[in-house]
Design a protein around this motif. Sequence first.
Motif, PDB file in Angstrom:
ATOM      1  N   GLY A 142     -42.266 -73.921  44.992  1.00 28.56           N
ATOM      2  CA  GLY A 142     -43.523 -73.322  44.544  1.00 28.56           C
ATOM      3  C   GLY A 142     -43.327 -72.408  43.341  1.00 28.56           C
ATOM      4  O   GLY A 142     -44.128 -72.413  42.396  1.00 28.56           O
ATOM      5  N   GLY A 143     -42.263 -71.619  43.373  1.00 32.07           N
ATOM      6  CA  GLY A 143     -41.997 -70.716  42.257  1.00 32.07           C
ATOM      7  C   GLY A 143     -41.710 -71.465  40.972  1.00 32.07           C
ATOM      8  O   GLY A 143     -42.168 -71.069  39.888  1.00 32.07           O
ATOM      9  N   GLN A 144     -40.985 -72.569  41.083  1.00 34.88           N
ATOM     10  CA  GLN A 144     -40.703 -73.393  39.900  1.00 34.88           C
ATOM     11  C   GLN A 144     -41.986 -74.034  39.370  1.00 34.88           C
ATOM     12  O   GLN A 144     -42.216 -74.068  38.162  1.00 34.88           O
ATOM     13  N   GLN A 145     -42.835 -74.520  40.279  1.00 36.75           N
ATOM     14  CA  GLN A 145     -44.101 -75.119  39.843  1.00 36.75           C
ATOM     15  C   GLN A 145     -44.967 -74.097  39.126  1.00 36.75           C
ATOM     16  O   GLN A 145     -45.615 -74.406  38.115  1.00 36.75           O
ATOM     17  N   GLN A 146     -44.971 -72.859  39.633  1.00 33.84           N
ATOM     18  CA  GLN A 146     -45.798 -71.843  38.991  1.00 33.84           C
ATOM     19  C   GLN A 146     -45.255 -71.491  37.610  1.00 33.84           C
ATOM     20  O   GLN A 146     -46.017 -71.228  36.677  1.00 33.84           O
ATOM     21  N   ARG A 147     -43.930 -71.501  37.463  1.00 32.66           N
ATOM     22  CA  ARG A 147     -43.347 -71.239  36.139  1.00 32.66           C
ATOM     23  C   ARG A 147     -43.658 -72.382  35.168  1.00 32.66           C
ATOM     24  O   ARG A 147     -43.860 -72.145  33.974  1.00 32.66           O
ATOM     25  N   VAL A 148     -43.722 -73.616  35.678  1.00 37.39           N
ATOM     26  CA  VAL A 148     -44.171 -74.727  34.829  1.00 37.39           C
ATOM     27  C   VAL A 148     -45.620 -74.487  34.393  1.00 37.39           C
ATOM     28  O   VAL A 148     -45.980 -74.695  33.228  1.00 37.39           O
ATOM     29  N   ALA A 149     -46.453 -74.038  35.323  1.00 36.91           N
ATOM     30  CA  ALA A 149     -47.862 -73.772  35.001  1.00 36.91           C
ATOM     31  C   ALA A 149     -47.984 -72.698  33.923  1.00 36.91           C
ATOM     32  O   ALA A 149     -48.839 -72.786  33.031  1.00 36.91           O
ATOM     33  N   ILE A 150     -47.131 -71.677  33.982  1.00 38.70           N
ATOM     34  CA  ILE A 150     -47.149 -70.626  32.957  1.00 38.70           C
ATOM     35  C   ILE A 150     -46.692 -71.195  31.614  1.00 38.70           C
ATOM     36  O   ILE A 150     -47.310 -70.931  30.569  1.00 38.70           O
ATOM     37  N   SER A 168     -49.746 -65.508  44.848  1.00 38.08           N
ATOM     38  CA  SER A 168     -50.279 -65.420  46.215  1.00 38.08           C
ATOM     39  C   SER A 168     -50.036 -66.680  47.038  1.00 38.08           C
ATOM     40  O   SER A 168     -50.069 -66.632  48.262  1.00 38.08           O
ATOM     41  N   ALA A 169     -49.768 -67.829  46.381  1.00 38.54           N
ATOM     42  CA  ALA A 169     -49.516 -69.058  47.140  1.00 38.54           C
ATOM     43  C   ALA A 169     -48.022 -69.295  47.369  1.00 38.54           C
ATOM     44  O   ALA A 169     -47.638 -70.328  47.913  1.00 38.54           O
ATOM     45  N   LEU A 170     -47.196 -68.339  46.969  1.00 31.81           N
ATOM     46  CA  LEU A 170     -45.742 -68.529  47.021  1.00 31.81           C
ATOM     47  C   LEU A 170     -45.118 -67.928  48.273  1.00 31.81           C
ATOM     48  O   LEU A 170     -45.606 -66.931  48.805  1.00 31.81           O
ATOM     49  N   ASP A 171     -44.016 -68.531  48.686  1.00 30.13           N
ATOM     50  CA  ASP A 171     -43.198 -67.903  49.724  1.00 30.13           C
ATOM     51  C   ASP A 171     -42.655 -66.586  49.163  1.00 30.13           C
ATOM     52  O   ASP A 171     -42.359 -66.489  47.966  1.00 30.13           O
ATOM     53  N   PRO A 172     -42.493 -65.573  50.034  1.00 28.63           N
ATOM     54  CA  PRO A 172     -42.051 -64.254  49.548  1.00 28.63           C
ATOM     55  C   PRO A 172     -40.795 -64.292  48.686  1.00 28.63           C
ATOM     56  O   PRO A 172     -40.698 -63.564  47.694  1.00 28.63           O
ATOM     57  N   GLU A 173     -39.839 -65.169  49.025  1.00 28.75           N
ATOM     58  CA  GLU A 173     -38.587 -65.178  48.257  1.00 28.75           C
ATOM     59  C   GLU A 173     -38.766 -65.788  46.868  1.00 28.75           C
ATOM     60  O   GLU A 173     -37.881 -65.678  46.017  1.00 28.75           O
ATOM     61  N   ARG A 174     -39.920 -66.438  46.614  1.00 32.62           N
ATOM     62  CA  ARG A 174     -40.172 -67.049  45.305  1.00 32.62           C
ATOM     63  C   ARG A 174     -41.006 -66.151  44.394  1.00 32.62           C
ATOM     64  O   ARG A 174     -41.162 -66.442  43.213  1.00 32.62           O
ATOM     65  N   VAL A 175     -41.566 -65.089  44.938  1.00 32.67           N
ATOM     66  CA  VAL A 175     -42.471 -64.230  44.168  1.00 32.67           C
ATOM     67  C   VAL A 175     -41.744 -63.592  42.984  1.00 32.67           C
ATOM     68  O   VAL A 175     -42.252 -63.554  41.858  1.00 32.67           O
ATOM     69  N   GLY A 176     -40.532 -63.117  43.232  1.00 27.26           N
ATOM     70  CA  GLY A 176     -39.791 -62.375  42.214  1.00 27.26           C
ATOM     71  C   GLY A 176     -39.546 -63.169  40.952  1.00 27.26           C
ATOM     72  O   GLY A 176     -39.653 -62.639  39.841  1.00 27.26           O
ATOM     73  N   GLU A 177     -39.250 -64.475  41.092  1.00 29.96           N
ATOM     74  CA  GLU A 177     -38.931 -65.267  39.900  1.00 29.96           C
ATOM     75  C   GLU A 177     -40.146 -65.443  38.998  1.00 29.96           C
ATOM     76  O   GLU A 177     -40.035 -65.472  37.766  1.00 29.96           O
ATOM     77  N   VAL A 178     -41.338 -65.529  39.597  1.00 30.92           N
ATOM     78  CA  VAL A 178     -42.555 -65.643  38.792  1.00 30.92           C
ATOM     79  C   VAL A 178     -42.899 -64.296  38.155  1.00 30.92           C
ATOM     80  O   VAL A 178     -43.268 -64.224  36.977  1.00 30.92           O
ATOM     81  N   LEU A 179     -42.761 -63.215  38.924  1.00 32.21           N
ATOM     82  CA  LEU A 179     -43.029 -61.893  38.363  1.00 32.21           C
ATOM     83  C   LEU A 179     -42.067 -61.574  37.216  1.00 32.21           C
ATOM     84  O   LEU A 179     -42.463 -60.961  36.216  1.00 32.21           O
ATOM     85  N   ASP A 180     -40.824 -62.011  37.342  1.00 35.18           N
ATOM     86  CA  ASP A 180     -39.860 -61.807  36.249  1.00 35.18           C
ATOM     87  C   ASP A 180     -40.313 -62.545  34.989  1.00 35.18           C
ATOM     88  O   ASP A 180     -40.139 -62.056  33.867  1.00 35.18           O
ATOM     89  N   THR A 181     -40.897 -63.728  35.174  1.00 36.63           N
ATOM     90  CA  THR A 181     -41.410 -64.492  34.029  1.00 36.63           C
ATOM     91  C   THR A 181     -42.558 -63.746  33.362  1.00 36.63           C
ATOM     92  O   THR A 181     -42.633 -63.664  32.129  1.00 36.63           O
ATOM     93  N   VAL A 182     -43.456 -63.177  34.168  1.00 36.38           N
ATOM     94  CA  VAL A 182     -44.579 -62.419  33.608  1.00 36.38           C
ATOM     95  C   VAL A 182     -44.079 -61.162  32.884  1.00 36.38           C
ATOM     96  O   VAL A 182     -44.579 -60.808  31.818  1.00 36.38           O
TER      97      VAL A 182
END
Length: 245
Positions: A142-150, A168-182
């Motif tokens: 999920g985190g990788q898919q969201q980074r593709v979306a960004i 909000s749709a990510l597993d807790p352990e995947r949240v950090g990688e998307v926030l780091d991208t932002v």
Amino acid sequence: MAHLDIRGLVARYNNATVLDGIDLSIERGEIVSLIGPSGSGKSTLLRVISGLLPPRAGTVALAGETINYADRRSLRRSRDKLAIVFQQYNLFGNMNVLRNVMVAPVTIQKRDKKTVEAEACALLAKVGLADKLNAYPDELSGGQQQRVAIARALCLKPDILLLDEVTSALDPERVGEVLDTVKMLAADNMTLLIVSHEMGFVREVSHRVAFMADGKIQEMGPPAQIFGTPQQPRTQAFVSRILGH
């Protein structure tokens, strides 16, 4: 001149007023986060700005140009300057990662395919997915898919990026990688309007935070004010409940 200027914005959904006179001005390179309870109008505001829900009243201006949401040409011009990333990734399952990022710039913006491909590869490397160009969405977390979306949103070369609960749709352990991208986008001076319930992240990355309730901005200020010394009773109650004060 404000990069994004919203005045008296009203929106209705299923005969209910969801936005009730929103005033909000964002400068170029500024990061503004919207917080508040569910149903307060945060995501609706992003949908109205991006033209997915027509406003009933009020104006939205980008770099001084007012968007006419009833005019297709005006709406298209605004969509060249805005991109939105939702909590659901909405990737095309039949396309690999690289094609997902390239498809809109090539087919909608009519840009040169080779140029777009080079930009897409660079963006995917930037979000840590250089090794996933040929992977398909169902092969990604999920985190990788969201980074593709960004990356897909950034490939449209927007002036302003709208982020709607992107973790909000990510597993807790995947949240950090998307926030780091932002955070990386923030460091690049991108103008960001963020809806998030990740209060630690909001506090760290935002220049200003707007607390919304009942379709209105009840209070707005620097993170230190909103989270540390909120002025309005509604803000105080919300922050107290969220932070466990």
